[in-house]
Design a protein around this motif. Sequence first.
Motif, PDB file in Angstrom:
ATOM      1  N   LEU A 160       0.768  -1.170   0.107  1.00 41.87           N
ATOM      2  CA  LEU A 160       0.075   0.035  -0.078  1.00 41.87           C
ATOM      3  C   LEU A 160       0.819   1.323   0.111  1.00 41.87           C
ATOM      4  CD1 LEU A 160      -2.812  -1.096   2.587  1.00 41.87           C
ATOM      5  CD2 LEU A 160      -3.129  -0.724   0.226  1.00 41.87           C
ATOM      6  N   ASP A 182     -16.379   1.970   0.202  1.00 39.29           N
ATOM      7  CA  ASP A 182     -16.676   2.159   1.395  1.00 39.29           C
ATOM      8  C   ASP A 182     -16.787   3.605   1.669  1.00 39.29           C
ATOM      9  OD1 ASP A 182     -16.664   0.913   4.351  1.00 39.29           O
ATOM     10  OD2 ASP A 182     -15.281   2.886   4.226  1.00 39.29           O
ATOM     11  N   LEU A 205     -14.264   5.567   4.425  1.00 43.20           N
ATOM     12  CA  LEU A 205     -12.820   5.650   4.031  1.00 43.20           C
ATOM     13  C   LEU A 205     -12.886   6.514   2.834  1.00 43.20           C
ATOM     14  CD1 LEU A 205      -9.934   4.676   4.098  1.00 43.20           C
ATOM     15  CD2 LEU A 205     -10.503   2.767   2.525  1.00 43.20           C
ATOM     16  N   LEU A 250      -6.079   0.137   8.618  1.00 41.30           N
ATOM     17  CA  LEU A 250      -7.030   1.316   7.994  1.00 41.30           C
ATOM     18  C   LEU A 250      -5.995   2.460   7.997  1.00 41.30           C
ATOM     19  CD1 LEU A 250     -10.002   2.498   8.028  1.00 41.30           C
ATOM     20  CD2 LEU A 250      -9.855   2.997  10.217  1.00 41.30           C
ATOM     21  N   GLU A 293      -4.627   1.655   4.758  1.00 42.98           N
ATOM     22  CA  GLU A 293      -5.366   2.033   3.434  1.00 42.98           C
ATOM     23  C   GLU A 293      -5.855   3.601   3.226  1.00 42.98           C
ATOM     24  OE1 GLU A 293      -7.751  -2.248   3.526  1.00 42.98           O
ATOM     25  OE2 GLU A 293      -8.648  -0.523   4.419  1.00 42.98           O
ATOM     26  N   GLU A 318     -11.292   2.590  -3.457  1.00 42.58           N
ATOM     27  CA  GLU A 318     -11.559   3.879  -2.986  1.00 42.58           C
ATOM     28  C   GLU A 318     -10.590   4.879  -3.576  1.00 42.58           C
ATOM     29  OE1 GLU A 318     -11.624   1.126  -1.021  1.00 42.58           O
ATOM     30  OE2 GLU A 318     -13.682   1.192  -0.291  1.00 42.58           O
ATOM     31  N   ARG A 372      -5.994  -4.932  -4.341  1.00 40.84           N
ATOM     32  CA  ARG A 372      -6.725  -5.646  -3.486  1.00 40.84           C
ATOM     33  C   ARG A 372      -7.965  -5.204  -2.940  1.00 40.84           C
ATOM     34  NH1 ARG A 372      -6.823  -4.006   1.720  1.00 40.84           N
ATOM     35  NH2 ARG A 372      -4.855  -3.415   2.848  1.00 40.84           N
ATOM     36  N   LEU A 385     -10.573  -2.583   5.743  1.00 42.13           N
ATOM     37  CA  LEU A 385     -10.864  -1.746   6.828  1.00 42.13           C
ATOM     38  C   LEU A 385     -11.010  -2.323   8.190  1.00 42.13           C
ATOM     39  CD1 LEU A 385     -14.060  -0.660   4.729  1.00 42.13           C
ATOM     40  CD2 LEU A 385     -12.337   0.667   5.649  1.00 42.13           C
ATOM     41  N   GLU A 386     -10.111  -3.069   8.580  1.00 41.39           N
ATOM     42  CA  GLU A 386     -10.036  -3.805   9.634  1.00 41.39           C
ATOM     43  C   GLU A 386      -9.987  -2.869  10.993  1.00 41.39           C
ATOM     44  OE1 GLU A 386      -6.848  -6.352   9.495  1.00 41.39           O
ATOM     45  OE2 GLU A 386      -7.678  -7.625   8.016  1.00 41.39           O
TER      46      GLU A 386
END
Lengths: 315, 315, 315, 315, 315, 315
Positions: free
Chosen positions: C216, D183, D186, D241, D244, D268, E310, E314-315
């Motif tokens: 990421l 989402d 996010l 999170l 991300e 996203e 991927r 959102l863990e």
Amino acid sequence: MRYIKDLTEGSRIGDIYLIKQRTAAVTKNGKNYLNVILQDKTGTIDAKVWDPNSAGIDDFDVKDYVEIVGDVSSFNGALQVSVKRARLAHEGEYDPSDYLPVSEKDIETMYKELLEIIDRTTNTYLKSLLQAFFVDDTDFIARFKFSSAAKMVHHAFVGGLLEHTLSVTKNCIFFAAQYPALDRDLLVTAAICHDIGKTKEISPYPDNDYTDEGGLLGHIVMGSEMVSEKIRGIEGFPAVLENELKHCILAHHGEFEFGSPKKPALIEAVALNFADDLDAKMETFTELLNKSQNPKDWQGFSKLLDSNVRGTRLE
Amino acid sequence: MRYIKDLTEGSRIGDIYLIKQRTAAVTKNGKNYLNVILQDKTGTIDAKVWDPNSAGIDDFDVKDYVEIVGDVSSFNGALQVSVKRARLAHEGEYDPSDYLPVSEKDIETMYKELLEIIDRTTNTYLKSLLQAFFVDDTDFIARFKFSSAAKMVHHAFVGGLLEHTLSVTKNCIFFAAQYPALDRDLLVTAAICHDIGKTKEISPYPDNDYTDEGGLLGHIVMGSEMVSEKIRGIEGFPAVLENELKHCILAHHGEFEFGSPKKPALIEAVALNFADDLDAKMETFTELLNKSQNPKDWQGFSKLLDSNVRGTRLE
Amino acid sequence: MRYIKDLTEGSRIGDIYLIKQRTAAVTKNGKNYLNVILQDKTGTIDAKVWDPNSAGIDDFDVKDYVEIVGDVSSFNGALQVSVKRARLAHEGEYDPSDYLPVSEKDIETMYKELLEIIDRTTNTYLKSLLQAFFVDDTDFIARFKFSSAAKMVHHAFVGGLLEHTLSVTKNCIFFAAQYPALDRDLLVTAAICHDIGKTKEISPYPDNDYTDEGGLLGHIVMGSEMVSEKIRGIEGFPAVLENELKHCILAHHGEFEFGSPKKPALIEAVALNFADDLDAKMETFTELLNKSQNPKDWQGFSKLLDSNVRGTRLE
Amino acid sequence: MRYIKDLTEGSRIGDIYLIKQRTAAVTKNGKNYLNVILQDKTGTIDAKVWDPNSAGIDDFDVKDYVEIVGDVSSFNGALQVSVKRARLAHEGEYDPSDYLPVSEKDIETMYKELLEIIDRTTNTYLKSLLQAFFVDDTDFIARFKFSSAAKMVHHAFVGGLLEHTLSVTKNCIFFAAQYPALDRDLLVTAAICHDIGKTKEISPYPDNDYTDEGGLLGHIVMGSEMVSEKIRGIEGFPAVLENELKHCILAHHGEFEFGSPKKPALIEAVALNFADDLDAKMETFTELLNKSQNPKDWQGFSKLLDSNVRGTRLE
Amino acid sequence: MRYIKDLTEGSRIGDIYLIKQRTAAVTKNGKNYLNVILQDKTGTIDAKVWDPNSAGIDDFDVKDYVEIVGDVSSFNGALQVSVKRARLAHEGEYDPSDYLPVSEKDIETMYKELLEIIDRTTNTYLKSLLQAFFVDDTDFIARFKFSSAAKMVHHAFVGGLLEHTLSVTKNCIFFAAQYPALDRDLLVTAAICHDIGKTKEISPYPDNDYTDEGGLLGHIVMGSEMVSEKIRGIEGFPAVLENELKHCILAHHGEFEFGSPKKPALIEAVALNFADDLDAKMETFTELLNKSQNPKDWQGFSKLLDSNVRGTRLE
Amino acid sequence: MRYIKDLTEGSRIGDIYLIKQRTAAVTKNGKNYLNVILQDKTGTIDAKVWDPNSAGIDDFDVKDYVEIVGDVSSFNGALQVSVKRARLAHEGEYDPSDYLPVSEKDIETMYKELLEIIDRTTNTYLKSLLQAFFVDDTDFIARFKFSSAAKMVHHAFVGGLLEHTLSVTKNCIFFAAQYPALDRDLLVTAAICHDIGKTKEISPYPDNDYTDEGGLLGHIVMGSEMVSEKIRGIEGFPAVLENELKHCILAHHGEFEFGSPKKPALIEAVALNFADDLDAKMETFTELLNKSQNPKDWQGFSKLLDSNVRGTRLE
């Protein structure tokens, strides 16, 4: 001779073939034998030498021309030759063009046509240069006539370099007539010489692969240097003319990314790039359609033509 | 000598200057005179010859070194020389490096350093080749020492080609010590020869512009051919070694788009490309900061470095 | 220990191996068994546990080091181990470097060399920063020494990150000596820190794959942020110096298309980009030739080097 | 106040203006004076202080707000102010938005709208993060509201960053409703934070230029690190999170060549890239037409839009 | 009906299937039989007709819907149908959407939604044009509803063109509300018409392949010409409006390299390009994750999204 | 007529000129007058109408042909006409080709040549199509003959479109003779039609600028649609043939980046692309050298030819 594509199960052969591959093997019982692939211009066939060291089996190697006596049988749905005798053939016993892909046009006729064009060149220096290559240098002439124009893409056959050169030259003769800004002699000379480096970049058939020198230097630079060398033997050849001619050769791929160290700076160099590229594309397209079973259907993406293509229907 | 940047209104000069420009003109009264631009390494100044055909005014031309006697006056806010006498100077009376941008390093010292590196080459063929250029060929040596490495970008000064070549060679010596896969002799020889074509691609100072041959062929191909020619004089020079060396020269720009007709295929060619490019970038960056009045501020976008740049502050 | 590449049919083994894979299976008769792949640094071998729940078969999982007692047999032409006993080994019983690809250079020696370079840094802030990572942060040091420099391309072995970092740093030390415009301390610090983000981007062996965070964010941004964090602990670290150092890290790939969010704007950033890229290319070329059976033949097209390549012959 | 664009020859002024430029000069008679440029949001005007050291002329500098009393005259076809008195104004006496290009939308209204969106975030960690920036961090809030979104291209005015951020966020809210795979929390959080680094990359008005830090690191990396810092203050913020969210910020330019160190890997991130790019293009096009005198004619080539453009006619 | 994915060994079937492939073959004993592949929307299954000419076996061809009676057996680990009877089914006996991939949304509902949008268009010319296609032209409507939006990439199912068109149109309606510079009617009309050429570029299911016309002309030019033709039937349609609408269609791919012969020159063309590209990317990403067994793991490199991707955790 | 380039100070003129520009102005004394620029094919001259409303001064506008009576004087070193009388000329009184850049070849001769080529077409459908344009459609014929082939680059003169089209067609006739895979009729028809869209893309002289429609749609798509329209009037024109012809037109720029919405998929499309590009490059190079004062010197970088160029010396 009986061509490979015409062999049938149960027949006996007794002809000269080119050895494409040769590997030693061992049967399950521990007996040595040879796996061989025979080639002629119509295709290839597997052959077995079950008794490699027996009388009547000469020692031979890949690229040898060998007279094979043997029986054709069928194994797992494919034909196979069981070799009884094998004898190395001498040069003269066979015609290499029976064993290799070869131009559909007559090589000598094309060569004569090229000589006539050379004969019509009026600039004496350029004419001398062309004669030094194509009239006087018999080694060069032999290599040039026999060479392909490429390893794989277009004109990949014996005589291909000559056929491509002649076609590019004719394009240039037309262009010189159509566009008065072009100097015919310079353009035609550049066209005839543009790919002479390929006689050294690509090894002769049946190899037809890049030479070590070719991989390191490339036919563009090699061709330019071959011109330099020949010019050294021509008294009074003007330096500017030499540079202009070599420029046309160096720039004939048109773009840096295609390996030209110079972009075309002279109008003749621009025209030569078009003549060469056009001939390559026309031949590539034609060969692609000729090989296709349904040429009028879409043929999928051609990497060389960078497009999906199909043959014209004209319904 | 008194440099142009130090001249003041009302003074009289009597020194040798380089003629940068010379054009005939006519006053409003119909009288012939000459507009001349004098040059030394500190700048240029306008000069007038009001009586071109009088005694004491030799005939001279652009690029001549001429002893000028005259008076400095001010016209429209700029200084100007009124020429009283003008005499062609002989070679030896002046030092060209006073008139041209010149390396800050001593040319003879750098040349000696290069010779020592050549001396340490162990491969006899490569050593012979380097000596044929840098020891035996006095014309070449003179041109090489005097040449810049570029028309405008980096190392654009007398001795620039030598300075750049020496620096690239030192980089290569370090790389060969650092990376055992590199052959030191081949790499060092390629480094020393990589830009020899520039002696023909760029005309000597004060011109320092692309030659016609340079524009048509480029220093990469010309350098490769110069190597071929010298090797012809060295008995037994191995063909593979020649091709590997020429490959390094042809591939030293690293990318087709920068004019290399081959991409680096040997590890020495890869290393040479780095050594050359690094030296060019370091010198470009250094010259840019040296010229700047506020080197630690942002300098705007540099096309050569393809980035906004600034000098390091390290506050 | 007996390495996997040396096992032979009919022998019995009793050594510790790394479990690369483990899957439950069922025989045609409905009996449960385990398919296991054992690994050491010389290769892998299939193993079967026919009686998974029997006494003497500890429970173990992928990435565990397990002492295996078993018999080597041949099945379908490949060797296979029938496992009799299996026992989880404790740390200390085995040396992980026996099970993983590992640098040919000694890791502790390289680490010591790096510490000596850090010791010679004169800027106190930069020295503090380097010490905070490489002297004080034992977790970081352990990960750094053990990490590869890449998942697959060059330096993909234990110690690879350290070996690459040291080599890039040495290049930079040479560059700083060669080009006075470079600040040695900034450049050396940037070199030592340029790939520290890889300790988080790539998971430790035997995995050696991209982490989720690595996928990421990437090692460039992660490395820059790791520097920010450490600097927060160094009182008085100058903001401009922090930005210049982080810029060198962010720009070390040289081009946007290689994932650098900034092009090199400082001369040290330009030099670091060369030092890194050169080391990557030299190692890639060397590994390619080392793996080749005929390194002096043409190796085909290398995607990483973007060229057909061959080893130098120097005949 | 009387705006600069409304000044006329012969009038007297007595208002506060922003000092854009100030340089000392000398008249032909050797007298010192000041060249000053006054600025408000309607334009600029030249001014002269003929008696810099006299009573009534405070010392002032570039970027100061100064009350100017003076007479407007015409010189060489342009208006000019002859300054009689000059007094440094205090904060509170003037409204900076009178002196700078400013959003046509009300800043407080937009800010309130943003707070309402933040309020509707359901993920508690993301909501805490947004509040930490936009509710609790008063310094950040002040800078954010006042900042432009760019030095020159689109949204280059006070409030521009807020206006652009709000618009991108609204696009994202719509996208989240339209495409269920997104989402919302996010995406909205990433939208609100995507350009926060610009508060540090671009200096506040009236400068509105790249900061040194901005030039070295860029708003993408700076914004990602600002998020890291704030998250350190939020207990239990999940690592995945965080990664991300930071990925969305790092990838929001969509392409390496636009300075993103990562390509969008999450849906996203893809959506945010569209939302941002769309808003930039719509605003660029709108500003271009608004500035044009004949918006429905062809406007020539727009580099930002990479096309010839014209306003829609809909005749 | 019993779907193919639910068939089990030993069962007998008696349902209608689509014939995907049909080839004549000969057993080792010289007996003729047919290899057939049956298809429904859940998959395919091999079938054999051992007695092709017997009573009860109708003649049928590829793309026919055929009622098959037969027994399911297992051969080489795969299921196979031995066909006892085969009867050509009539239209009406089967529902094509049982045999083809089909939109998860209801086609008639989407169509109604589109009609409502058309109804809200205020420009009478544009409304007439939309009605001429979507209300009056029943052939077109049938093709449009049934067509996919692509051969393979996103929306490759029955109703895909309608679903994609509706989604792009909704994006445009939002954009027009968000950005006042956009003309809603022109933008919405362009959105509804942007891919109408696909009804001719791609053949109807079960083929869903490029037509010959599609391969030669492409849906962009074909769609533009379809608009020209319809407009010829609308009296007084303004020429400028026609050109602006056709421009939006021609430019909707945004870049030359994606086959648009014009870059977007109108703001509506820019917006349409975003709306279309966004919908394609969102659907591509969603389909990719839907097909994945572990959508929250890294999915490898997606060529269409030009990135490793991927699903969000959102863990 | 007396051409502008031959006017001298003190003479009186009485000829028809084209009005290139006309702007109202006011003298310092407040008197109205007109600034006018007169044009013919040899250049332009400033003119003043000091008494715009007097008898003998007709009202006229830009692009009108006007008989001017006036005196030539010198002002600030440039000639100027003081207009005494001005009368709008009628069509027929003047020959537009006296006022505009025009082909050096005779337009009617070229047109006749084109008709002869059309006459030799054997495919009746293609012949009908060509006749529908070039024999029957007098409006089209007039526009086609008068049009340039470009706004600025090559063939930017009256008759340029015809000259370019004829030359491309002759190239294609040669190619069809040289390469048997090419269908002569399709290729020649495509060549003749390839740029017909330019009659609508570029406005007639003296404007010679992009039309609004041209800017929005481009001559490639417009030409394809013009062919569609004409074909609608030819009964039985085969659909496949129509698509193949239109494909050749759409693909004739060869690359997406040059505005072709399709890459050449038919061999005739490949050949047409070469014929067109070659003619453009030859004409560009020739015009460049014709305009140069020293055509045999280096001309600097030509953006159109993407190279430094010089005329060939052939010394």
